[in-house]
Design an enzyme around this catalytic site. Structure first.
Site, PDB file in Angstrom:
ATOM      1  N   ASP A   2      22.119 100.820  87.925  1.00 13.60           N
ATOM      2  CA  ASP A   2      20.680 100.990  88.128  1.00 13.60           C
ATOM      3  C   ASP A   2      19.990  99.807  87.463  1.00 13.60           C
ATOM      4  OD1 ASP A   2      17.994 101.583  87.941  1.00 13.60           O
ATOM      5  OD2 ASP A   2      18.283 103.662  87.334  1.00 13.60           O
TER       6      ASP A   2
ATOM      7  N   TYR B  63      17.705 107.500  82.520  1.00 16.78           N
ATOM      8  CA  TYR B  63      16.583 107.737  83.443  1.00 16.78           C
ATOM      9  C   TYR B  63      16.826 106.915  84.697  1.00 16.78           C
ATOM     10  CZ  TYR B  63      11.909 107.805  85.456  1.00 16.78           C
ATOM     11  OH  TYR B  63      10.843 107.957  86.312  1.00 16.78           O
TER      12      TYR B  63
ATOM     13  N   LYS C 105      10.697  98.209  91.215  1.00 17.64           N
ATOM     14  CA  LYS C 105       9.699  97.608  90.331  1.00 17.64           C
ATOM     15  C   LYS C 105       9.143  96.290  90.866  1.00 17.64           C
ATOM     16  CE  LYS C 105      10.222 100.833  87.075  1.00 17.64           C
ATOM     17  NZ  LYS C 105       9.193 101.848  86.801  1.00 17.64           N
TER      18      LYS C 105
END
Length: 428
Positions: free
Chosen positions: A241, A160, A268
């Site tokens: 990532d 993801y 985030k």
């Protein structure tokens, strides 16, 4: 005592108890479904029969519209590392907004934040900001394909990388149409085979050091180091990532692993919980965005350098997130994951927790779990029951089992949560 034969009845009972305890959430969910498909605008928040609806948050707590208070062990799916409204971040964002918030111009704090991030991550010579980790990954792939002149991108099943970069056994229907080469996570042989077949066409390998949304499955050091070697041998870019995993240390998972990628994507928590994303890497790659260096790529985004996120990020990195604090929350998460597995084993439950540091995921299988294939036969009813059990006892986690500790969570909170875990299956 909960037995596998009782699971269907237990789930039905848990849902009924939840509905009875949350009439306001039910009313608002009905309203939401009339104007929002699925009743939300963020699919991960969908829960049957409906989610709790939060009224306010402070520190480590959430309060819902039905008057329940929860210890927040989810931390907005890892974005809430600092807890709710940490004072230095709140003060910095307020001060920035008081000076104007839609400038349409460059300003000081974006430079300060870029300097701080480049200093923290040795793989970053230069960095650019986005509004989310999704955007960061899209831009990283754009520059990787442009820089190499190649089109294929290696990604991993169960990976993801944002709302339009989602992979199961195949790319999600909403995933952007790059020329994907899907391989198996933690299986270096599958990647070697992909390079043997497509090596001169592969622009980049995009990988999470730990598959986050896929269940907190850590990449093995040998696997991630092997990706570095394959990229070096074939002239491809290695893109880490680290939208989730950058919290593992001051320099992220790559610092702990000793593997340096060519590019890194972030997001985030690094803006203190406000909207944020970033991508960066080697100077020669990032020069593609620099007209003075002959770069021809553009990178748009009205809110890329929005004043609130930039100011909040500077405050978070200078006043809150010290190396010592990151090490502390990482170690606390390590202890919790071990104790969760001990509790499940002691209760004879076919459940386990995987992860690294302050990020972990509870699964409906005894494990071991090293790839998505190991989760194929898990009993999702156990995860659903665990979710409702935690809510009923005042702890908020993700329905899928994700736990992401914030710096507000204490050892006492962990001990009390483990008492709740210890009662799972005895009163459900």
């Amino acid at each position: 005592m909960l037995t596998l034969m009782d699971l269907d009845a237990a789930v039905t009972s848990a849902r009924a108890s939840f509905v009875a305890a949350h009439p306001e959430a039910a009313t608002w969910s009905d309203r939401a479904r009339r104007v929002q498909p699925g009743g939300n605008t963020r699919s991960v928040l969908h829960v049957d029969p409906f989610p709790i609806r939060v009224d306010r948050a402070e520190g480590k707590h959430l309060w819902d519209l039905d008057g329940h208070r929860y210890v927040d062990l989810l931390g907005n799916y890892t974005a809430g590392l600092l807890g709710h409204s940490p004072e230095p971040v709140l003060a910095a964002a307020r001060a920035a907004l008081e000076s104007g918030w839609s400038l349409g111009a460059v300003h000081e704090n974006e430079v300060r934040l870029a300097e701080l991030i480049v200093e923290r991550f040795p793989s970053l010579d230069q960095v650019r900001f986005t509004n989310s980790g999704t955007e960061a990954n899209m831009m990283a792939l754009a520059v990787a394909t442009h820089h190499t002149g190649r089109r294929k991108v290696v990604v991993f099943r169960n990976g993801y990388h944002g709302g339009v970069l989602t992979f199961g056994a195949e790319p999600s229907p909403v995933t952007v149409p790059h020329d994907w080469v899907l391989c198996d996570f933690n299986d270096l042989d599958s990647v070697s085979a992909a390079f043997a077949e497509h090596g001169v066409e592969i622009a980049a390998v995009l990988v999470e050091p730990m598959q986050g949304s896929g269940g907190c499955i850590p990449g093995t050091p040998a696997f991630l180091a092997g990706l570095r070697s394959l990229c070096d041998d074939h002239g491809a870019l290695l893109v880490f990532d680290e939208v989730m995993t950058s919290r593992f240390s001051t320099g992220g998972a790559q610092q702990l692993l000793g593997v340096q990628p060519d590019m890194t994507t972030l997001g985030k928590y690094l803006a203190g919980g406000l909207t944020f994303g970033a991508f960066g890497g080697r100077a020669d790659v990032m020069a593609n965005f620099d007209p003075a260096a002959g770069g021809t790529l553009a990178h748009a985004g009205t809110f890329n350098n929005n004043v609130a996120s930039m100011a909040a990020g500077v405050a978070a990195l200078t006043e809150v997130l010290s190396p010592e604090l990151l090490d502390e929350v990482h170690a606390r998460g390590e202890r919790l994951r071990v104790r969760l597995n001990e509790a499940f084993a002691a209760a004879g439950l076919p459940m386990c927790a995987t992860g690294v540091g302050s990020l972990m995921n509870v699964h409906g299988t005894a494990g071991p779990v090293g790839t998505a294939a190991d989760l194929a036969d898990q009993d999702d009813r156990l995860r659903e029951l665990f979710y409702f059990h935690c809510l009923a006892n005042g702890y908020y986690i993700a329905r899928r089992g994700l736990i992401a500790l914030s710096i507000e969570i204490t050892d006492d909170d962990i001990d009390q949560f483990l008492d709740v875990v210890g009662s799972f299956g005895t009163d459900d």
